[in-house]
Scaffold this active site. Structure first.
Site, mmCIF file in Angstrom:
data_model
loop_
_atom_site.group_PDB
_atom_site.id
_atom_site.type_symbol
_atom_site.label_atom_id
_atom_site.label_comp_id
_atom_site.label_asym_id
_atom_site.label_seq_id
_atom_site.Cartn_x
_atom_site.Cartn_y
_atom_site.Cartn_z
ATOM 1 N N TRP A 112 22.466 14.261 -17.050
ATOM 2 C CA TRP A 112 21.916 15.380 -17.504
ATOM 3 C C TRP A 112 22.965 16.280 -18.393
ATOM 4 O O TRP A 112 22.321 17.338 -19.129
ATOM 5 C CB TRP A 112 21.593 16.245 -16.290
ATOM 6 C CG TRP A 112 22.749 16.747 -15.658
ATOM 7 C CD1 TRP A 112 23.915 16.496 -15.194
ATOM 8 C CD2 TRP A 112 22.548 18.126 -15.246
ATOM 9 N NE1 TRP A 112 24.688 17.598 -14.369
ATOM 10 C CE2 TRP A 112 23.796 18.463 -14.202
ATOM 11 C CE3 TRP A 112 21.647 19.330 -14.897
ATOM 12 C CZ2 TRP A 112 24.008 19.552 -13.962
ATOM 13 C CZ3 TRP A 112 21.861 20.419 -14.439
ATOM 14 C CH2 TRP A 112 22.929 20.809 -13.960
ATOM 15 N N ASP A 113 24.019 16.191 -18.446
ATOM 16 C CA ASP A 113 24.923 16.676 -19.298
ATOM 17 C C ASP A 113 24.557 17.020 -20.813
ATOM 18 O O ASP A 113 24.545 17.931 -21.495
ATOM 19 C CB ASP A 113 26.488 16.148 -19.484
ATOM 20 C CG ASP A 113 27.072 15.920 -18.132
ATOM 21 O OD1 ASP A 113 26.236 15.671 -17.187
ATOM 22 O OD2 ASP A 113 28.379 15.781 -18.125
ATOM 23 N N GLU A 168 26.754 20.065 -5.794
ATOM 24 C CA GLU A 168 26.670 18.831 -5.211
ATOM 25 C C GLU A 168 27.650 18.815 -4.008
ATOM 26 O O GLU A 168 27.996 17.700 -3.388
ATOM 27 C CB GLU A 168 27.552 17.772 -6.024
ATOM 28 C CG GLU A 168 26.445 17.389 -7.241
ATOM 29 C CD GLU A 168 26.714 17.048 -8.433
ATOM 30 O OE1 GLU A 168 28.109 16.898 -8.767
ATOM 31 O OE2 GLU A 168 26.316 16.801 -9.474
#
Lengths: 296, 1020
Positions: free
Chosen positions: B624-625, B763
Site C-alpha cells: 500500500w506504500d 500492526e
C-alpha cells in the site's frame, strides 16, 4: 615449527600453586591442543624452586606436564607472566579469574586484572567454580554489539572455532538499558520493522555479513545468530547457560573502572564457562548524532 | 609533444577583450558554442573584463541557455564585481566591492592630481574619466585618432603614447606616469592603490584582475574541490610593454601559482617565466578551448551545487551496503546499486529490471526481483598491481550522487604500495531519456609514473556470448522471461584515439586491454549497455544489440546530454526549494531523486517495490506504500507515472476480486504484497530473530489496502480531471472496492456497521475490531463509490450502463453503500472528540515510551510483542493517518485533540510513521515537532549509523518526506478542482517553492517569507 614451517603458537597458563589456579589447566591444555600450540606453564611465586620440586608445588603430575614448557617467575607476578608471554610470543593466556585477593571490583583477582589490562594477546579467564573437569570446545557464544571495532577483534576466537569445529553462536542483545553505540558503521536491531517477514531476514543477513567481513571469519564456520532481550550481561549469562556454551568471546575496549564495561564485569563475574577477552581497538571518535548524519 | 594545456581543466579564467574577442562589436558565435560545450561539461568559466557586465552579457552570456549557465561567472570592473546566473539564466552579483564615499573622493583626488602633474610637466592635454566603478582613468592621449583604439593596435598605441610623453619632457614616458600615479594615489590617502594601464590610460583603482582571481579561487574553485593545477588562466597581455607589466600579469596571483597560464597575445616583449605563449589572438584562444572541450575526459563534470549532491567521502567498508543503496541509479525500468566497479569485501552489486521476478530460491515460493546480470565490473591493474580500494588505503576516495543530473560520480586518487599515484574518475547513469540504456565511463590518469596497464570489463551472471563487437549476457527466469544485456566497451587514449582490445584475452562477456600508460596522459573507458527483456521485446537479444548498434554510431556526449536534459525536465516539474534549511532541502531532493528514479510512465504492468530498484530487501514486492506514499508525489508532479501505477492496479483487479471471493467477500480486495501478477505474495508466517514463528497477520487482515488504492484513484482524478481514466479504469476500481467494504461490514445490534478481524496501520495490534483507520477509509470508499456511480449515471449514462452491466451492479447497490457509510461505526467519542484506535483500545494500559526514545530499536522488540500488544503503544497512528489522507473531513479541533492523544503513544516502529506525523503536526501548526518528525523520516535512510538502508532505500518514507513539505508545511489542500494553501513553515525556513501539476497546468507554489503564498503558472 609446524609441518608447514610456520612457528607454533603458544598458550601460557600461569599457576601459583593454589587449587583455584589449577582450574585453568584443563582449559589451557585443550585450547593448546586445538591450536596445536606449545603450552607454557608458568609458576608464579616469591622464590624459585628446583625443577624437581616445581611440579609438586604446582600440584601437577608428570603426565600433567607432558609436552609442556614449565617456567617460573619471581617478583611481581603480572610482570613476570607478561615477560614469559613476550618471550614465547604468547598467543593466548589462560588463567583463573580470582587467584589472590579479589580486586576492589570483586570480579577477579588483582593479577588477573592486571594481566587483562596489560596483555596484548587474548586472555581466557576461568572461574574457580568450574573445577578441573576435562574441557572440550563444542559451542562458543559470541555476544556482539554490532560495532565494527568489536567485530574486528574476534579473529582469534573465530580461529579457535574453526580449528575445533565448534559452533559459533552470535548473540545480539537488544536492550533498553545499554547505551546505544555511536561508532560509525554500527548495526544494531532495526529501528523500523515495517514488515517482519522481510525485515528480520534482511537485518540478520546484514548483521552477519558485516561480522564475517570485519572479523575475517572463515566461510566454513558453523554460525548461528540469536537475538536476546534485556540487560546484556544477564542475557549473555542466560544464553550461555541455555546453550551450554563452552566459551564466551567478549570484545573489550580496555576500560574496566566503575561505569565502564558493565557487561564484561557481569559476565566475568558469573560466567558458567571460560571467557575469552579479546582486545578491541578504541572506537573511532564518535561525534554527536547530528554530525553522524551522512554528509549530503 | 604534449603541452601543458593538452589535458582537461576544471576551471578556465580568461581576459575577455583582446583574448576572447577582437573588439566589442564582434559577435563571437563560434566561441560561445565552445564555451557552451565546456559549461555543459561543468567546467567553471570565468570571463574577466575591465568594464561593466553589459559587454559580456551582450557578447557572451545572452547567447547561452540552460542550467549549465550556472557555471559561468563574469568578473567585471577590474575585479570589483563577480556575477553568476541562476537556473532561469538571470544574472546576480555574487560579490561587489563598494567604495566608500571617502575612497571615491580619494580616487578622484588622485586622478586629478596625476592629471595636474602630467600637465605641469608636459604641457599636454590630459583627460580624466571619473565615472567608473572603484577607479579613475587618466587619458594620456585624448586625441581623435586614438579615441577608441582596437586591441590589435596596442603596439602602435604604446609607441604613440610614449612618443607623446617623452617628446613633451617626461623622460621616462609611461613608466614615469605610472610612478607619479602611485605617488598621487598614496598622497590622496589610498593605502593599496591598484595602478594599471591599457596603453591609452593610466587607471587608479581599488581593485584589479588579481582580486577577481582570488575571489573565484576561494569562492568557486575551493568549494568545488578544484585544485589550482586544474585551472587554466588565459590572457593576451602578460608580458611587459614600455617597461610596464602587462595587464594580464595581474591574473598571476600567488594563490594560483600552480595554475597553467597561457597568452594568446602578440606579446612583443615576450612573456614572463611560467607563461605559455601560444600567439594567434582570439582565434587561437577559441582553438585552445575547442581542444579542451574535446579532451579525453569524462563527458561531464560534477554539478557544483552542494544542495544537489549526496557525497560519501572515504571508504568505510562496513557501510558499503547502505552506500550502495543510497547512491543507486535508476529510471523505473532498471536500477543499479552503487557498488564499486572493482568490488570490495562487502560489495553487493545488483541490478534489477522492474517487473522481472524470479520464483524465490532455496525452495521458497515467494517471488522476488531477479538479480539481473552485473554490468558494473571493471578491473584494472598497473604492473600487475590490482587497482582496488581497501580501508585505510592512502589517497582519497569520494562518491557523489548528482541528484540533479541523475549521475553517480566517483573520484579516486589511488596510490599503490610502490607509491604510484593514479587519478581515477568515473560516472554511471541509467538513462532517463532511453530507459533501456545504461552507461559508465572511467577516466584513468597515471600521475607520477608510466606503466603496463590492464583493463577489463565483464558482464556476469548469465549465459555469455559475443555478437559482433558486443558482449551479450542473458538470463531467463523460471517462468521463461529472458533478460538480455548487451554491452559495448571502448577505450580512448590521449587525443581520443581508439585503443584496440586484447583479442587474445577476449572471452564472451569480457573485453580487455593491455597498454603502456604514459605519465600524465588520460585514458577513458566507455561502456554502454542496453537492456531488453521478453516483457518488452519479442527477441530481447536482437532488440538490445540493435539499439546498441545505433548508440555505437552516435555521440556519447549527446546520449549523456539527453539523459541530463530528461532529469532537468523532471526537476522542472517536481523540484521543491526550501530556503533557510539546507539539510531539509537536500533531504527532500534526495526523496525526489529516488521517487523519480523508481517510476516508469511507459509501463503500466508494474508497480514500485518498497525499496524501489535500489536493493533486494522486500523482494521488490508492492505494498500500500505505493498508493499512500508514492502516488501522491506522482499525481502532483508526474501524472503520467501515477496513471501507469494505477493502471497496474486495474490490470490486477481479477486477482483482487479472487482474493475477496476466497475470503468470502465481494468486490475487490487487493493483496497486501503483490508482484506483477497481482496475486497475494505475503508469506503466511516468518521466522523471527529469536527463532519464533511469527504469523503474518497482514496477509489476511490488512484490508485497508483496498481503500488506499481507491483513494489514490480518486486523488488522481481530482488532480488531473482525467475523465477518460475514470470512465475506463478508475471507476471500476472505486466501485469494486466499495462493493468489497459493503460486504466486509457487519451490521451490529447497535444499528451500526462494524468491521471485525483486521489489522490497521498499527500492526502491533492485529485481529482487532473497528480499527479507526480501516473503518474511516471504508466509510470514505463507500461514499465515494456511491458518488462515482451517481456521477457516471448522470454525466455519461451509456458508459455507466455498460460498466454497471459488466459489474452486475444494480441501482440498489450504490444506494446501500451510502447507507452503510452513513451508519459506519467510527469509534469517535462524542464528548472528547477522540477516535478510539480500535474497539477496546481505551481499556488498555498506557506504557511509558520515554525510555525508548533514545533507543534505535522499537519497543515491541525490546519489550516483546505480547507486552506491547496489550498496551496502548502503537506502531503508527491510524487515526492520524485518516487526517493525513482525508484532512478535509475533520475539523482542526478534532485533529488537534487526537494528535495530542496519539502522538505520545506512537512508537514509530514503521518507517512510514514519522513522515505522516510531520505532515499532520505541521498542518496543526506544531512546526517544531513537525520538523523533528521530518528529520526523523529523513534519517531513516540518510543517518549513517542505522544500517536500515542496506537492502535499499525506503521509498514510502521518501514519499512521506515530500508530502510533509507539500501538504504539511506547505499546507496544500485539494477540494474538487480547487487548490488551497495554509502554510506553516518552521522558523528556520524562509520560504518554500514547490513545482506542481494540476489539471494539466504546470504551477509553482511559493510559500513565505511569512504566511503569504502565491501560485504562478510556469513553463514545463
Amino acid at each position: 615449527m609446524t609441518a608447514d614451517g610456520a612457528a607454533r603458537k603458544s598458550v601460557v597458563v600461569p599457576l601459583d600453586g593454589s587449587v583455584h589456579a589449577l582450574v585453568a589447566l584443563p582449559v589451557a591444555r585443550a585450547l593448546a591442543d586445538t591450536l596445536q600450540a606449545v603450552l607454557h606453564v608458568v609458576h608464579v611465586g616469591e622464590r624459585a624452586f628446583p625443577p624437581e620440586d616445581l611440579l609438586i608445588r604446582l600440584g601437577l603430575s608428570p603426565a600433567d606436564a607432558a609436552d609442556s614448557v614449565v617456567d617460573q617467575v619471581t617478583g611481581d607476578p603480572a610482570a613476570g607472566i607478561l615477560g614469559v608471554v613476550a618471550r614465547c610470543h604468547g598467543d593466548l593466556i589462560v588463567m583463573c579469574a580470582v587467584t589472590g585477593q579479589p580486586s576492589p571490583l570483586g570480579i577477579m583477582g588483582p593479577i588477573a586484572e592486571e594481566i587483562l589490562y596489560e596483555a596484548a594477546c587474548p586472555v581466557v579467564l576461568v572461574r574457580p567454580e568450574r573445577g578441573t573437569a576435562p574441557y572440550t570446545l563444542g559451542r562458543i557464544l559470541l555476544p556482539h554489539d554490532g560495532t565494527p571495532t568489536s567485530a574486528e577483534a574476534i579473529g582469534p576466537g573465530a580461529d579457535l572455532a574453526r580449528r575445533s569445529g565448534a559452533e559459533l553462536v552470535v548473540l545480539h542483545v537488544a536492550s533498553v538499558s545499554a547505551p546505544q553505540p555511536e561508532e560509525p558503521g554500527t548495526l544494531t536491531v532495526p529501528r523500523y520493522v515495517d514488515q517482519p517477514q522481510h525485515e528480520w531476514p534482511a537485518w540478520a543477513g546484514e548483521f552477519m555479513e558485516r561480522l564475517v567481513c570485519l572479523g575475517c571469519l572463515p566461510k566454513d564456520l558453523a554460525l548461528r545468530l540469536e537475538l536476546g532481550l534485556g540487560r546484556p550481561g544477564e542475557e549473555i549469562l542466560r544464553r550461555a547457560g541455555a546453550e551450554r556454551a563452552d566459551l564466551i568471546l567478549l570484545a573489550w575496549h580496555g576500560r574496566l573502572d566503575h561505569e565502564r564495561a558493565p557487561i564484561l564485569r557481569a559476565v566475568i563475574g558469573s560466567a558458567p564457562c571460560p571467557v575469552m577477552v579479546l582486545r578491541a581497538a578504541p572506537a573511532p571518535g564518535v561525534k554527536n548524532r547530528s554530525d553522524a548524519i551522512m554528509k549530503l | 609533444m604534449r603541452r601543458a594545456v593538452d589535458r582537461p581543466f576544471r576551471m578556465l579564467v580568461f581576459d575577455w577583450d583582446g583574448t576572447a574577442v577582437t573588439d566589442r562589436q564582434e559577435d563571437p558565435a563560434a566561441l560561445r558554442a565552445v564555451i557552451g560545450r565546456l559549461l555543459r561539461q561543468n567546467v567553471a568559466i570565468v570571463a574577466v573584463t575591465g568594464t561593466h557586465k553589459g559587454h559580456l552579457e551582450r557578447q557572451l552570456a545572452d547567447g547561452l541557455r540552460g542550467p549549465h549557465k550556472r557555471n559561468l561567472y563574469l568578473a567585471t570592473h577590474r575585479g570589483s564585481e563577480i556575477f553568476s546566473f541562476d537556473e532561469e539564466g538571470v544574472a546576480s552579483a555574487l560579490w561587489h566591492r563598494a567604495a566608500s564615499a571617502e575612497e571615491d573622493r580619494q580616487l578622484t583626488a588622485a586622478a586629478e592630481s596625476l592629471r595636474d602633474a602630467l600637465v605641469r610637466r608636459t604641457g599636454l592635454e590630459i583627460g580624466v574619466i571619473l565615472d567608473r566603478l572603484n577607479r579613475r582613468k587618466v587619458d594620456l592621449i585624448p586625441v581623435p585618432e586614438w579615441a577608441d583604439p582596437p586591441k590589435s593596435e596596442l603596439g602602435p598605441l604604446y609607441a604613440a603614447v610614449q612618443a607623446r610623453l617623452i617628446g613633451s619632457g617626461l623622460a621616462g614616458g609611461m613608466a614615469d606616469a605610472v610612478a607619479i600615479a602611485a605617488l598621487a594615489a598614496r598622497s590622496a590617502g589610498l593605502p593599496d592603490p591598484r595602478i594599471t594601464s591599457d596603453g591609452k590610460h593610466i587607471e587608479i583603482g581599488l581593485t584589479d584582475k588579481g582580486d577577481a582571481v582570488r575571489w573565484v579561487l576561494e569562492n568557486v574553485a575551493h568549494p568545488r574541490g578544484i585544485e589550482p593545477s586544474e585551472i587554466l588562466v588565459a590572457g593576451d597581455e602578460f608580458g611587459s610593454m614600455a617597461g610596464l607589466p602587462g595587464s594580464d600579469s595581474l591574473l598571476i596571483v600567488p594563490e594560483a601559482q600552480e595554475a597553467v597560464f597561457v597568452s594568446v597575445g602578440a606579446e612583443p616583449g615576450g612573456v614572463p617565466l611560467g607563461v605559455l605563449h601560444l600567439p594567434g589572438g582570439p582565434e587561437r584562444f577559441r582553438a585552445l578551448l575547442t581542444d579542451l572541450a574535446a579532451q579525453t575526459t569524462l563527458p561531464v563534470s560534477p554539478f557544483p551545487d552542494p544542495e544537489w549532491l549526496l557525497v560519501e567521502e572515504g571508504f568505510n567498508v562496513v557501510r558499503e551496503h547502505e552506500v550502495e543503496s543510497l547512491l543507486a541509479i535508476g529510471n523505473g525500468y532498471v536500477g543499479t546499486r552503487a557498488s564499486l566497479a572493482e568490488g570490495s569485501r562487502l560489495s553487493a552489486p545488483a541490478t534489477f529490471v522492474a517487473g522481472v521476478f524470479e520464483a524465490g530460491n532455496h525452495g521458497r515460493p515467494t517471488p522476488e526481483l531477479l538479480q539481473a546480470p552485473d554490468w558494473l565490473n571493471i578491473h584494472g591493474s598497473i604492473d600487475g598491481s590490482e587497482l582496488r580500494l581497501e580501508p585505510g588505503s592512502p589517497g582519497t576516495h569520494r562518491r557523489i550522487l548528482d541528484m540533479r543530473e541523475g549521475i553517480l560520480w566517483r573520484e579516486w586518487d589511488h596510490q599503490d604500495p610502490a607509491g604510484r599515484r593514479s587519478r581515477i574518475s568515473a560516472i554511471r547513469i541509467a538513462s532517463l531519456a532511453d530507459r533501456h540504456v545504461l552507461y559508465q565511463s572511467l577516466a584513468f590518469r597515471p600521475d607520477n609514473f608510466s606503466g603496463d596497464t590492464a583493463l577489463e570489463t565483464s558482464l556476469e551472471g548469465g549465459s555469455a556470448s559475443q555478437i559482433g563487437p558486443f558482449d551479450v549476457v542473458t538470463r531467463t527466469t523460471s517462468d521463461g522471461t529472458t533478460v538480455a544485456f548487451a554491452s559495448w566497451s571502448r577505450l580512448l587514449g590521449p587525443g581520443a584515439v581508439i585503443m584496440h582490445p586484447d583479442e587474445q584475452a577476449d572471452l564472451p562477456g569480457k573485453t580487455s586491454w593491455r597498454f603502456r600508460a604514459a605519465i600524465g596522459a588520460t585514458y577513458r573507458l566507455d561502456r554502454t549497455v542496453v537492456v531488453r527483456t521478453a516483457r518488452d521485446a519479442p527477441d530481447p537479444v536482437a532488440a538490445a544489440c540493435g539499439r546498441l548498434a545505433e548508440l555505437m554510431s552516435g555521440d556519447v556526449t549527446a546520449m549523456v546530454g539527453a539523459h541530463r536534459e530528461a532529469w532537468y525536465a523532471r526537476w522542472r516539474a517536481a523540484d521543491v526549494r526550501i530556503a533557510g534549511d539546507s539539510q531539509a532541502q537536500r533531504a527532500v531532493r534526495f526523496a525526489g531523486y529516488h521517487l523519480s528514479s523508481a517510476a516508469n510512465p511507459d509501463d503500466d504492468r508494474i508497480s514500485i517495490g518498497a525499496r524501489g530498484l535500489t536493493g533486494a530487501a522486500y523482494k521488490g514486492h508492492f505494498f500500500w506504500d505505493t498508493e499512500v506514499h508514492l502516488i501522491p508525489y506522482y499525481t502532483l508532479t508526474w501524472p503520467e507515472a501515477a496513471k501507469a501505477l494505477l493502471t497496474f492496479r486495474h490490470r490486477t483487479l481479477p486477482e483482487a476480486r479472487r482474493k475477496a471471493r476466497e475470503l468470502g467477500f465481494q468486490g475487490a480486495l487487493y493483496p497486501w504484497e503483490a508482484t506483477t501478477t497481482g496475486e497475494e505474495a505475503t508469506p503466511p508466517f516468518a521466522l523471527g530473530p529469536d527463532g519464533r514463528v511469527i504469523p503474518i497477520a497482514t496477509r489476511n487482515q490488512a484490508h485497508h489496502i483496498s481503500a488506499a488504492v481507491a483513494h489514490a484513484v480518486w486523488r488522481y482524478w481530482e488532480a488531473t480531471g482525467d475523465d477518460r481514466f475514470l470512465q475506463d479504469l478508475g471507476a471500476e476500481m472505486l466501485l469494486e472496492t466499495a462493493r468489497f467494504w459493503a460486504s466486509r461490514c457487519r451490521l451490529g445490534q447497535d444499528g451500526q456497521y462494524h468491521i471485525d478481524g483486521v489489522v490497521g496501520p498499527d500492526e502491533y495490534h492485529d485481529d482487532v475490531a473497528d480499527d479507526a483507520y480501516t473503518n474511516g477509509m471504508a466509510q470514505w470508499n463507500l461514499e465515494t463509490g456511491a458518488a462515482v456511480a451517481a456521477y457516471l449515471a448522470d454525466r455519461c449514462p451509456r458508459i455507466w450502463a455498460s460498466l454497471a452491466a459488466q459489474m452486475d451492479l444494480g441501482p440498489a447497490e450504490p444506494a446501500r453503500w451510502s447507507e452503510v457509510a452513513a451508519a459506519m461505526y467510527t469509534g469517535q467519542d462524542a464528548r472528547t472528540g477522540l477516535f478510539e484506535q480500535f474497539r477496546g483500545y481505551f481499556d488498555l494500559p498506557d506504557l511509558e515510551l520515554a525510555p525508548f526514545e533514545e533507543r534505535l530499536a522499537p519497543p515491541d522488540i525490546l519489550l516483546g510483542h505480547g507486552a506491547v500488544r496489550h498496551s496502548r503503544v502503537i506502531k503508527q497512528a491510524g487515526v492520524l493517518m485518516l487526517f493525513f489522507l482525508l484532512p478535509e473531513r475533520f475539523s482542526r479541533e478534532i485533529q488537534e485533540v487526537n494528535y495530542g492523544f496519539y502522538a505520545p503513544r506512537t512508537a514509530h516502529g514503521s518507517s512510514l510513521s514519522p513522515g505522516v506525523h510531520a505532515s499532520v503536526a505541521a498542518r496543526l501548526g506544531h512546526t517544531d515537532a513537525a520538523l523533528r518528525y521530518f528529520r526523523q523520516a529523513a534519517d531513516i535512510d540518510l543517518a549513517n549509523n542505522m544500517g536500515n538502508a542496506a537492502g535499499g532505500v525506503h521509498m514510502a518514507a521518501l514519499g512521506s518526506l515530500w508530502q510533509a513539505v507539500v501538504f504539511g508545511f506547505g499546507g496544500l489542500g485539494r477540494q474538487g478542482a480547487d487548490l488551497s494553501f495554509d502554510p506553516r513553515l518552521p522558523d528556520a525556513w524562509q520560504s518554500v517553492r514547490m513545482r506542481l501539476r494540476w489539471r494539466g497546468r504546470h504551477l509553482e507554489a511559493g510559500v513565505g517569507p511569512g504566511p503569504s503564498w502565491n501560485l504562478r503558472e510556469v513553463s514545463p
